[in-house]
Write a protein that holds these residues in place. Structure first.
Motif, PDB file in Angstrom:
ATOM      1  N   THR A 101       0.464  -1.123  -0.096  1.00  0.00           N
ATOM      2  CA  THR A 101      -0.203   0.437   0.139  1.00  0.00           C
ATOM      3  C   THR A 101       0.015   0.822   0.142  1.00  0.00           C
ATOM      4  O   THR A 101       0.538   1.944  -0.289  1.00  0.00           O
ATOM      5  CB  THR A 101      -0.690   0.376   1.283  1.00  0.00           C
ATOM      6  N   GLU A 103       2.405   4.358  -1.533  1.00  0.00           N
ATOM      7  CA  GLU A 103       2.488   5.180  -2.313  1.00  0.00           C
ATOM      8  C   GLU A 103       3.227   5.366  -3.424  1.00  0.00           C
ATOM      9  O   GLU A 103       2.971   5.564  -4.921  1.00  0.00           O
ATOM     10  CB  GLU A 103       1.453   6.343  -1.762  1.00  0.00           C
ATOM     11  N   GLN A 104       4.408   5.324  -2.872  1.00  0.00           N
ATOM     12  CA  GLN A 104       5.746   5.866  -3.607  1.00  0.00           C
ATOM     13  C   GLN A 104       5.955   4.850  -4.196  1.00  0.00           C
ATOM     14  O   GLN A 104       5.868   4.955  -5.481  1.00  0.00           O
ATOM     15  CB  GLN A 104       6.786   6.037  -2.834  1.00  0.00           C
TER      16      GLN A 104
END
Length: 318
Positions: A101, A103-104
């Motif tokens: 999960t 995001e980057q």
């Protein structure tokens, strides 16, 4: 063309794993450029670029999503103690093995996939796409699911927002390829003479200067621009393609070429939603214009030529 596959994977995927470990990329842009131009190092002139079936993934290997999500194969379910399947995948998980999960990490994976698709659909030759790669199908790291007739290998049609965004990128790239014969040459062009069956290529560095010979194989040179030109009955079809193969943003200067009035942005891998391309303030650029390009990314520009004037009414080239 498995050499094409390996060159594209190394440039856009595994080289970033090397850079994270050592601080340096393993190779420059030279081999990728040969792949983009139709792999003339592999096929005789009489066969031409259409002899090259270009692909990034195939039926018996990682899906494109898994190529950027797993460092190693995960084949234990096949019942062969992980001995089956290739060990030389040129893959990279961009920080986490499998689902995450973060995001980057997810952003870097999406960007890598767009660059892979951009390269595949802009390259001279015949592109081959494995079903499901266009929306992110996964086999959970299994790169040889020959005996997995189950949900692991089935194609699922419940697309999320990211899947639809990827499909829109692929659709746009296919539209660009269909509308521009310059991307579909049937003959090789080893010079700069324009013809109606081959694409003439002019190569430039990031600052718009002619690409020096020594830079082609330098690992420090990961950025290149090239102008692709083909003669048509109604004029000249031209596209400018930018390749920026590092994470850091860098200054670019578009080539200043006689007769070119402007460059119009058709596609940019750095945006998630292709709808944003229509509102991009940099969508129209002029020869010699300086800009900062974020990376790793690719851009495709259409070329508008200057009007030719004389004793008759002005003629606008395409």
């Amino acid at each position: 063309n498995d050499q094409y596959r390996n060159r594209v994977r190394r440039f856009w995927v595994s080289s970033f794993a090397q850079a994270r470990i050592t601080g340096h990329h393993r190779e420059g842009v030279g081999k990728l450029a040969t792949a983009l131009a139709g792999s003339s190092n592999r096929f005789a002139d009489e066969r031409g670029p259409v002899a090259s079936i270009n692909f990034v993934t195939a039926h018996d290997g990682f899906t494109m999503q898994d190529l950027v999500s797993y460092n190693t194969k995960h084949n234990l379910l096949n019942g062969e103690l992980g001995r089956d399947g290739s060990n030389d995948n040129h893959s990279y998980n961009f920080g986490y093995e499998g689902d995450t999960t973060d995001e980057q990490t997810l952003f870097l994976r999406r960007l890598a996939v767009r660059n892979l698709f951009g390269t595949l659909l802009i390259s001279a030759g015949v592109p081959m796409i494995t079903a499901g790669d266009e929306f992110g199908r996964t086999q959970r790291g299994n790169n040889n699911p020959y005996n997995q007739d189950n949900e692991l290998s089935w194609v699922h049609w419940d697309w999320n927002e990211q899947a639809r965004e990827r499909i829109n990128h692929v659709r746009l790239l296919l539209k660009i390829r269909a509308e521009h014969p310059v991307l579909r040459p049937t003959n090789y062009n080893h010079g700069r003479e324009l013809s109606d069956h081959s694409t003439a290529l002019e190569w430039f560095d990031a600052l718009g200067e002619t690409m020096p010979e020594w830079e082609w194989n330098s690992p420090q040179t990961r950025s290149v621009q090239y102008l692709a030109s083909m003669k048509l009955a109604e004029g000249v079809d031209r596209l400018l393609i930018l390749v920026h193969g590092v994470n850091d943003p860098a200054p670019f200067r578009l080539p200043n070429i006689d007769g070119i009035a402007e460059y119009r942005l058709l596609w940019d891998s750095s945006v998630d939603d292709v709808q944003h391309l229509h509102t991009d303030s940099m969508a129209i650029a002029t020869p010699g214009q300086r800009m900062h390009v974020t990376g790793p990314s690719m851009r495709v520009y259409a070329v508008r030529h200057r009007a030719i004037t004389g004793n008759t009414a002005p003629i606008q080239l395409p």
